[in-house]
Design a protein around this motif. Sequence first.
Motif, mmCIF file in Angstrom:
data_model
loop_
_atom_site.group_PDB
_atom_site.id
_atom_site.type_symbol
_atom_site.label_atom_id
_atom_site.label_comp_id
_atom_site.label_asym_id
_atom_site.label_seq_id
_atom_site.Cartn_x
_atom_site.Cartn_y
_atom_site.Cartn_z
ATOM 1 N N GLN A 211 0.826 -1.196 0.000
ATOM 2 C CA GLN A 211 0.000 0.000 0.000
ATOM 3 C C GLN A 211 0.869 1.258 0.000
ATOM 4 N N VAL A 212 0.511 2.217 -0.847
ATOM 5 C CA VAL A 212 1.257 3.471 -0.951
ATOM 6 C C VAL A 212 0.347 4.630 -0.591
ATOM 7 N N SER A 213 0.822 5.488 0.309
ATOM 8 C CA SER A 213 0.082 6.690 0.678
ATOM 9 C C SER A 213 0.362 7.784 -0.338
ATOM 10 N N MET A 214 -0.686 8.436 -0.793
ATOM 11 C CA MET A 214 -0.579 9.455 -1.835
ATOM 12 C C MET A 214 -1.380 10.678 -1.428
ATOM 13 N N PHE A 215 -0.864 11.860 -1.819
ATOM 14 C CA PHE A 215 -1.715 13.048 -1.765
ATOM 15 C C PHE A 215 -1.900 13.532 -3.196
ATOM 16 N N ASP A 216 -3.136 13.387 -3.667
ATOM 17 C CA ASP A 216 -3.506 13.840 -4.998
ATOM 18 C C ASP A 216 -4.088 15.248 -4.852
ATOM 19 N N PRO A 217 -3.511 16.252 -5.537
ATOM 20 C CA PRO A 217 -3.996 17.618 -5.360
ATOM 21 C C PRO A 217 -5.333 17.899 -6.036
ATOM 22 N N TYR A 218 -5.870 16.920 -6.772
ATOM 23 C CA TYR A 218 -7.158 17.111 -7.433
ATOM 24 C C TYR A 218 -8.262 16.705 -6.466
ATOM 25 N N PHE A 219 -9.053 17.684 -6.022
ATOM 26 C CA PHE A 219 -10.062 17.434 -4.990
ATOM 27 C C PHE A 219 -11.178 16.531 -5.510
ATOM 28 N N ARG A 220 -11.568 15.598 -4.664
ATOM 29 C CA ARG A 220 -12.620 14.639 -5.017
ATOM 30 C C ARG A 220 -13.391 14.258 -3.769
ATOM 31 N N LYS A 221 -14.721 14.169 -3.880
ATOM 32 C CA LYS A 221 -15.563 13.772 -2.759
ATOM 33 C C LYS A 221 -16.014 12.323 -2.866
ATOM 34 N N ARG A 222 -16.300 11.872 -4.096
ATOM 35 C CA ARG A 222 -16.872 10.540 -4.281
ATOM 36 C C ARG A 222 -15.836 9.447 -4.060
ATOM 37 N N PRO A 223 -16.169 8.396 -3.320
ATOM 38 C CA PRO A 223 -15.260 7.255 -3.175
ATOM 39 C C PRO A 223 -15.009 6.595 -4.528
ATOM 40 N N PHE A 224 -13.892 5.930 -4.644
ATOM 41 C CA PHE A 224 -13.561 5.207 -5.873
ATOM 42 C C PHE A 224 -14.290 3.870 -5.907
ATOM 43 N N ILE A 225 -14.671 3.454 -7.094
ATOM 44 C CA ILE A 225 -15.299 2.135 -7.216
ATOM 45 C C ILE A 225 -14.243 1.038 -7.267
ATOM 46 N N GLN A 226 -12.998 1.409 -7.602
ATOM 47 C CA GLN A 226 -11.913 0.426 -7.651
ATOM 48 C C GLN A 226 -11.528 -0.004 -6.233
ATOM 49 N N GLU A 227 -11.413 -1.290 -6.012
ATOM 50 C CA GLU A 227 -11.134 -1.805 -4.678
ATOM 51 C C GLU A 227 -9.710 -1.510 -4.215
ATOM 52 N N ASP A 228 -8.800 -1.220 -5.153
ATOM 53 C CA ASP A 228 -7.410 -0.988 -4.768
ATOM 54 C C ASP A 228 -7.067 0.507 -4.681
ATOM 55 N N ILE A 229 -8.100 1.353 -4.601
ATOM 56 C CA ILE A 229 -7.903 2.783 -4.354
ATOM 57 C C ILE A 229 -8.834 3.193 -3.227
ATOM 58 N N ALA A 230 -8.277 3.736 -2.159
ATOM 59 C CA ALA A 230 -9.085 4.182 -1.026
ATOM 60 C C ALA A 230 -8.991 5.699 -0.901
ATOM 61 N N LEU A 231 -10.133 6.332 -0.687
ATOM 62 C CA LEU A 231 -10.190 7.771 -0.470
ATOM 63 C C LEU A 231 -10.062 8.042 1.026
ATOM 64 N N ILE A 232 -9.119 8.895 1.407
ATOM 65 C CA ILE A 232 -8.862 9.210 2.810
ATOM 66 C C ILE A 232 -9.100 10.707 3.017
ATOM 67 N N ASP A 233 -9.893 11.064 4.032
ATOM 68 C CA ASP A 233 -10.143 12.490 4.274
ATOM 69 C C ASP A 233 -9.797 12.926 5.693
ATOM 70 N N SER A 234 -9.089 12.071 6.428
ATOM 71 C CA SER A 234 -8.815 12.365 7.839
ATOM 72 C C SER A 234 -7.337 12.590 8.155
ATOM 73 N N GLU A 235 -6.474 12.627 7.124
ATOM 74 C CA GLU A 235 -5.039 12.780 7.366
ATOM 75 C C GLU A 235 -4.455 13.847 6.438
ATOM 76 N N PRO A 236 -4.834 15.118 6.633
ATOM 77 C CA PRO A 236 -4.454 16.177 5.691
ATOM 78 C C PRO A 236 -2.972 16.514 5.662
ATOM 79 N N PHE A 237 -2.208 16.040 6.625
ATOM 80 C CA PHE A 237 -0.775 16.312 6.641
ATOM 81 C C PHE A 237 0.031 15.264 5.871
ATOM 82 N N LYS A 238 -0.631 14.176 5.453
ATOM 83 C CA LYS A 238 0.124 13.080 4.853
ATOM 84 C C LYS A 238 -0.489 12.493 3.591
ATOM 85 N N ARG A 239 -1.797 12.276 3.543
ATOM 86 C CA ARG A 239 -2.363 11.542 2.413
ATOM 87 C C ARG A 239 -3.855 11.810 2.279
#
Length: 207
Positions: free
Chosen positions: A131-159
């Motif tokens: 698993q790799v932690s990423m910060f994507d600068p493109y804002f998105r609200k909807r969760p991903f349908i792909q099982e190997d991509i998780a949307l995280i909104d609780s760690e703004p300093f890291k991912r």
Amino acid sequence: MKTPLHYQISEYDCGPTTMMNAMSFLFTREQLLPEIVQHIMLYSLDAYNAKGETGRSGTSRMAMMFLSNWLTQFGKACQFPIECKYLSQDAVYLGGDSELTQTLRCHGAVIVRLNYGGDHYVLLTEQEGEQVSMFDPYFRKRPFIQEDIALIDSEPFKRNRIVTIDRLNAKQKDGLYALGPKEGREAILLFNQNTRLTEEKTIEYFI
């Protein structure tokens, strides 16, 4: 004080936003020098679109390469503890003994160019197993349908995403978050020399 990583404010500024996020991830607000912010904004958003409009194709590879070299030389000249390395093609992959994985293990950060509906820059901040932690600068609200991509909104300093190594390493050009064909790959490794784990410290860390 560390500051939260931030989102791009247009369709084009993923390059400078991700470079600034790398600075925020590696350094505190008090440590960062204004020259760094100035040069990131000065040399990014340089790519022309088919109509000859500046910035409408975002930031070029040459600009990111220049910034990585400039940051390293600036660090040496001004005793600022930053070091960068630009990688391309076969050297850009995750897992095993790759330089990207070693950078993340040593508390560095990695900027990669990948596919997100087109060429797009994101910041990689950590790797745990597959698993790799990423910060994507493109804002998105909807969760991903792909099982190997998780949307995280609780760690703004890291991912704000967790993505698998297999998805990132994918060679298809149009794969979501895929690094794509090897001949087009690009990455920048960034370190805060004061927090970077040395080889000896890395061995102790994993023991």
